[in-house]
Write a protein that holds these residues in place. Sequence first.
Motif, PDB file in Angstrom:
ATOM      1  N   ILE A  79       0.845  -1.187   0.000  1.00  0.00           N
ATOM      2  CA  ILE A  79       0.000   0.000   0.000  1.00  0.00           C
ATOM      3  C   ILE A  79       0.883   1.240   0.000  1.00  0.00           C
ATOM      4  CG2 ILE A  79      -1.740   1.324   1.240  1.00  0.00           C
ATOM      5  CD1 ILE A  79      -2.588  -1.250   2.614  1.00  0.00           C
ATOM      6  N   HIS A  80       0.511   2.197  -0.827  1.00  0.00           N
ATOM      7  CA  HIS A  80       1.213   3.482  -0.883  1.00  0.00           C
ATOM      8  C   HIS A  80       0.188   4.585  -0.618  1.00  0.00           C
ATOM      9  CE1 HIS A  80       3.979   6.610  -2.115  1.00  0.00           C
ATOM     10  NE2 HIS A  80       4.886   5.719  -2.507  1.00  0.00           N
ATOM     11  N   GLY A  81       0.446   5.406   0.376  1.00  0.00           N
ATOM     12  CA  GLY A  81      -0.411   6.549   0.645  1.00  0.00           C
ATOM     13  C   GLY A  81      -0.117   7.703  -0.290  1.00  0.00           C
ATOM     14  N   PRO A  82      -0.932   8.741  -0.251  1.00  0.00           N
ATOM     15  CA  PRO A  82      -0.746   9.868  -1.176  1.00  0.00           C
ATOM     16  C   PRO A  82       0.496  10.689  -0.860  1.00  0.00           C
ATOM     17  CG  PRO A  82      -2.526  10.327   0.366  1.00  0.00           C
ATOM     18  CD  PRO A  82      -2.136   8.901   0.581  1.00  0.00           C
ATOM     19  N   ALA A 111      -4.645   2.131 -11.545  1.00  0.00           N
ATOM     20  CA  ALA A 111      -4.842   3.508 -11.984  1.00  0.00           C
ATOM     21  C   ALA A 111      -5.968   4.143 -11.179  1.00  0.00           C
ATOM     22  CB  ALA A 111      -5.184   3.531 -13.473  1.00  0.00           C
ATOM     23  N   MET A 112      -5.957   5.470 -11.110  1.00  0.00           N
ATOM     24  CA  MET A 112      -6.997   6.228 -10.398  1.00  0.00           C
ATOM     25  C   MET A 112      -7.644   7.215 -11.357  1.00  0.00           C
ATOM     26  SD  MET A 112      -8.501   7.332  -7.450  1.00  0.00           S
ATOM     27  CE  MET A 112      -7.575   7.432  -5.920  1.00  0.00           C
ATOM     28  N   ASP A 113      -8.979   7.156 -11.446  1.00  0.00           N
ATOM     29  CA  ASP A 113      -9.744   8.098 -12.269  1.00  0.00           C
ATOM     30  C   ASP A 113     -11.001   8.477 -11.501  1.00  0.00           C
ATOM     31  OD1 ASP A 113     -10.964   9.610 -14.167  1.00  0.00           O
ATOM     32  OD2 ASP A 113     -11.270   7.999 -15.617  1.00  0.00           O
ATOM     33  N   ILE A 114     -11.067   9.721 -11.022  1.00  0.00           N
ATOM     34  CA  ILE A 114     -12.202  10.141 -10.197  1.00  0.00           C
ATOM     35  C   ILE A 114     -13.067  11.200 -10.867  1.00  0.00           C
ATOM     36  CG2 ILE A 114     -11.094   9.530  -8.022  1.00  0.00           C
ATOM     37  CD1 ILE A 114     -10.342  12.485  -7.671  1.00  0.00           C
ATOM     38  N   THR A 115     -12.808  11.461 -12.149  1.00  0.00           N
ATOM     39  CA  THR A 115     -13.634  12.421 -12.887  1.00  0.00           C
ATOM     40  C   THR A 115     -14.324  11.718 -14.052  1.00  0.00           C
ATOM     41  OG1 THR A 115     -11.658  13.065 -14.143  1.00  0.00           O
ATOM     42  CG2 THR A 115     -12.268  14.450 -12.282  1.00  0.00           C
ATOM     43  N   PRO A 116     -15.656  11.833 -14.154  1.00  0.00           N
ATOM     44  CA  PRO A 116     -16.371  11.160 -15.244  1.00  0.00           C
ATOM     45  C   PRO A 116     -16.026  11.774 -16.589  1.00  0.00           C
ATOM     46  CG  PRO A 116     -17.868  12.526 -13.940  1.00  0.00           C
ATOM     47  CD  PRO A 116     -16.542  12.556 -13.247  1.00  0.00           C
ATOM     48  N   PRO A 117     -16.128  10.994 -17.671  1.00  0.00           N
ATOM     49  CA  PRO A 117     -16.495   9.569 -17.676  1.00  0.00           C
ATOM     50  C   PRO A 117     -15.346   8.708 -17.146  1.00  0.00           C
ATOM     51  CG  PRO A 117     -15.905  10.267 -19.891  1.00  0.00           C
ATOM     52  CD  PRO A 117     -15.889  11.503 -19.045  1.00  0.00           C
ATOM     53  N   PHE A 118     -15.666   7.701 -16.339  1.00  0.00           N
ATOM     54  CA  PHE A 118     -14.645   6.898 -15.687  1.00  0.00           C
ATOM     55  C   PHE A 118     -14.029   5.901 -16.656  1.00  0.00           C
ATOM     56  CE2 PHE A 118     -17.778   8.124 -12.415  1.00  0.00           C
ATOM     57  CZ  PHE A 118     -16.966   8.987 -11.700  1.00  0.00           C
ATOM     58  N   THR A 119     -12.749   5.655 -16.477  1.00  0.00           N
ATOM     59  CA  THR A 119     -11.973   4.832 -17.399  1.00  0.00           C
ATOM     60  C   THR A 119     -12.088   3.356 -17.053  1.00  0.00           C
ATOM     61  OG1 THR A 119     -10.375   6.633 -17.634  1.00  0.00           O
ATOM     62  CG2 THR A 119      -9.665   4.427 -18.344  1.00  0.00           C
ATOM     63  N   ARG A 177      -4.917  14.294  -8.390  1.00  0.00           N
ATOM     64  CA  ARG A 177      -4.761  13.039  -7.662  1.00  0.00           C
ATOM     65  C   ARG A 177      -5.001  11.815  -8.547  1.00  0.00           C
ATOM     66  NH1 ARG A 177      -1.759  13.878  -3.123  1.00  0.00           N
ATOM     67  NH2 ARG A 177      -2.518  15.707  -1.982  1.00  0.00           N
ATOM     68  N   GLU A 178      -5.170  12.013  -9.818  1.00  0.00           N
ATOM     69  CA  GLU A 178      -5.334  10.880 -10.741  1.00  0.00           C
ATOM     70  C   GLU A 178      -3.971  10.414 -11.246  1.00  0.00           C
ATOM     71  OE1 GLU A 178      -9.787  11.852 -12.479  1.00  0.00           O
ATOM     72  OE2 GLU A 178      -8.035  12.541 -13.615  1.00  0.00           O
ATOM     73  N   TYR A 179      -3.898   9.138 -11.629  1.00  0.00           N
ATOM     74  CA  TYR A 179      -2.631   8.590 -12.115  1.00  0.00           C
ATOM     75  C   TYR A 179      -2.900   7.320 -12.916  1.00  0.00           C
ATOM     76  CZ  TYR A 179      -3.546   6.444  -7.547  1.00  0.00           C
ATOM     77  OH  TYR A 179      -4.154   5.872  -6.463  1.00  0.00           O
ATOM     78  N   ALA A 180      -1.892   6.907 -13.684  1.00  0.00           N
ATOM     79  CA  ALA A 180      -1.961   5.688 -14.485  1.00  0.00           C
ATOM     80  C   ALA A 180      -1.563   4.482 -13.643  1.00  0.00           C
ATOM     81  CB  ALA A 180      -1.062   5.811 -15.709  1.00  0.00           C
ATOM     82  N   GLY A 181      -1.910   3.288 -14.146  1.00  0.00           N
ATOM     83  CA  GLY A 181      -1.544   2.048 -13.472  1.00  0.00           C
ATOM     84  C   GLY A 181      -1.093   0.998 -14.452  1.00  0.00           C
ATOM     85  N   SER A 182      -0.348   0.008 -13.958  1.00  0.00           N
ATOM     86  CA  SER A 182       0.227  -1.014 -14.832  1.00  0.00           C
ATOM     87  C   SER A 182      -0.715  -2.180 -15.088  1.00  0.00           C
ATOM     88  CB  SER A 182       1.524  -1.549 -14.226  1.00  0.00           C
ATOM     89  OG  SER A 182       1.277  -2.139 -12.953  1.00  0.00           O
ATOM     90  N   ARG A 183      -1.758  -2.354 -14.259  1.00  0.00           N
ATOM     91  CA  ARG A 183      -2.667  -3.501 -14.392  1.00  0.00           C
ATOM     92  C   ARG A 183      -4.111  -3.045 -14.576  1.00  0.00           C
ATOM     93  NH1 ARG A 183      -0.446  -8.439 -12.486  1.00  0.00           N
ATOM     94  NH2 ARG A 183       1.820  -8.200 -12.357  1.00  0.00           N
ATOM     95  N   TRP A 184      -4.865  -3.887 -15.281  1.00  0.00           N
ATOM     96  CA  TRP A 184      -6.292  -3.668 -15.434  1.00  0.00           C
ATOM     97  C   TRP A 184      -6.977  -4.138 -14.152  1.00  0.00           C
ATOM     98  CZ3 TRP A 184      -9.094  -2.003 -19.835  1.00  0.00           C
ATOM     99  CH2 TRP A 184     -10.488  -2.126 -19.745  1.00  0.00           C
ATOM    100  N   CYS A 185      -7.790  -3.289 -13.546  1.00  0.00           N
ATOM    101  CA  CYS A 185      -8.433  -3.618 -12.277  1.00  0.00           C
ATOM    102  C   CYS A 185      -9.948  -3.648 -12.423  1.00  0.00           C
ATOM    103  CB  CYS A 185      -8.041  -2.614 -11.194  1.00  0.00           C
ATOM    104  SG  CYS A 185      -6.285  -2.671 -10.752  1.00  0.00           S
ATOM    105  N   ALA A 186     -10.569  -4.550 -11.680  1.00  0.00           N
ATOM    106  CA  ALA A 186     -12.032  -4.663 -11.687  1.00  0.00           C
ATOM    107  C   ALA A 186     -12.479  -5.216 -10.346  1.00  0.00           C
ATOM    108  CB  ALA A 186     -12.503  -5.567 -12.824  1.00  0.00           C
ATOM    109  N   LEU A 187     -13.690  -4.889  -9.948  1.00  0.00           N
ATOM    110  CA  LEU A 187     -14.259  -5.482  -8.741  1.00  0.00           C
ATOM    111  C   LEU A 187     -14.868  -6.840  -9.074  1.00  0.00           C
ATOM    112  CD1 LEU A 187     -15.933  -2.537  -6.790  1.00  0.00           C
ATOM    113  CD2 LEU A 187     -13.533  -3.244  -6.933  1.00  0.00           C
ATOM    114  N   VAL A 188     -14.894  -7.723  -8.070  1.00  0.00           N
ATOM    115  CA  VAL A 188     -15.464  -9.059  -8.270  1.00  0.00           C
ATOM    116  C   VAL A 188     -16.615  -9.330  -7.305  1.00  0.00           C
ATOM    117  CG1 VAL A 188     -13.292  -9.947  -9.157  1.00  0.00           C
ATOM    118  CG2 VAL A 188     -13.810 -10.197  -6.718  1.00  0.00           C
ATOM    119  N   SER A 189     -16.765  -8.514  -6.269  1.00  0.00           N
ATOM    120  CA  SER A 189     -17.860  -8.700  -5.313  1.00  0.00           C
ATOM    121  C   SER A 189     -18.977  -7.715  -5.612  1.00  0.00           C
ATOM    122  CB  SER A 189     -17.357  -8.514  -3.880  1.00  0.00           C
ATOM    123  OG  SER A 189     -16.800  -7.213  -3.709  1.00  0.00           O
ATOM    124  N   ARG A 190     -20.152  -8.040  -5.098  1.00  0.00           N
ATOM    125  CA  ARG A 190     -21.323  -7.172  -5.244  1.00  0.00           C
ATOM    126  C   ARG A 190     -21.888  -6.888  -3.857  1.00  0.00           C
ATOM    127  NH1 ARG A 190     -23.087  -7.266 -10.730  1.00  0.00           N
ATOM    128  NH2 ARG A 190     -22.064  -8.928 -11.923  1.00  0.00           N
TER     129      ARG A 190
END
Length: 415
Positions: A79-82, A111-119, A177-190
């Motif tokens: 984990i890396h904080g801001p 990656a972090m994207d907090i402004t719509p449309p979300f990536t 506070r947005e940035y790129a990431g090396s992996r594709w991320c997705a949620l798996v729980s609902r």
Amino acid sequence: MKQLTFAPRHHQLTNINTWTPDSRWLAFDVRPSGASFTGETIEQVNVETGELDVIYRAAQGAHVGVVTVNPQKAQYVFIHGPENPDESWRYDFHHRRGVLVEKGKATNLDAMDITPPFTPGALRGGSHVHVFSPDGEWLSFTYNDHVLHELDPKLDLRNIGVALPFGPVNPDIDHPREYAGSRWCALVSRTTPTPRPGSDEINRAYEEGWVGNNGYLKADGSRQRRALAFIGDTLSTRGEKVPELFIVDLPQEEAVWRQASPGSAVSLPAPPAGVMQRRLTFTHARRYPGLATVPRHWARSNPQGSEIAFLMKDDNGVAQLWLISPEGGEPRQLTCGEGVQSAFNWHPSGDAIGFVQQNRIVLCDAHTGNITPLTPVQENEISSDAVVFSPDGEKVAWMQETAGFRQLWMTSTRR
């Protein structure tokens, strides 16, 4: 027994994947406690020589912690904080990310994207406790959402996500506070803020673990290559929280994951269509309903993928180890009597489970429940956070209060 660290500071192990694949180095961080987040370095100690090595040092006011190691190579994630935290953006569940370090090079995991449309493939919040799959290709994590936290903190529900080996993900940078990431991320729980009492709906998903080194065999003989078990908070018919065990089967195909929803301004990201969680335990009618929450623990599968271990109170109110098939059915109680006083892990053979009992490190036979002490009862308190086996199965490490500080200790598993 062997003390591994001696510096007058605290040393913190994560609950799994803390050893390098060669079983020679043990990775840790230097937070004052598991609940704080003020450490500035990720380090490792050579368990043979005592040599210390700094893997990563944070800068610009950021802090780091909760390191795990790729089971297949010397690659670390934590984990890396801001950086440059301020009143509007400081460390929090929804303001953190994963960072990978390999051969001295650091890259963002998510990656972090907090402004719509979300990536698609980016997150809109913070990831936590990143754990590599046994083959070292995928990672799991828990997640909290900045976008919904800003809308209403009650909508920012804890969820489980995965980081997949395709990327990078490069959102348009519309916010500092947005940035790129090396992996594709997705949620798996609902999750839902308002689960129906008595239903399988949950408002929190957490403490996940990979199922099997190569997934698990289904009843029809086919193999589910990847799956995650986790704890989900249901509601009883009286509206009381009841943690239950769940599992989610994960598809292999990249094209499926690219259909996962990145969420909207009023909704969380969601898994791809067809990826559904399945409830494994049904404890609402027990004398002590639900999985045990003390000690804190994570769902852990044996390497063969045939049994998932978890903690649940017996009829005397004592937290015991139970085992259940990934296909469900009745759980099997493994321990009795004194109970389990810590998080636990399977020995790499799959024949035993290690944990703290009566302030000593023990091995529990996974077939009979027989207990073999690996250490004497300790005068100083053993931490309940982590009991971790080396990949070769020859050693087990833990944290113990020593001269006023949490130090790392190790002993042989041979008896």
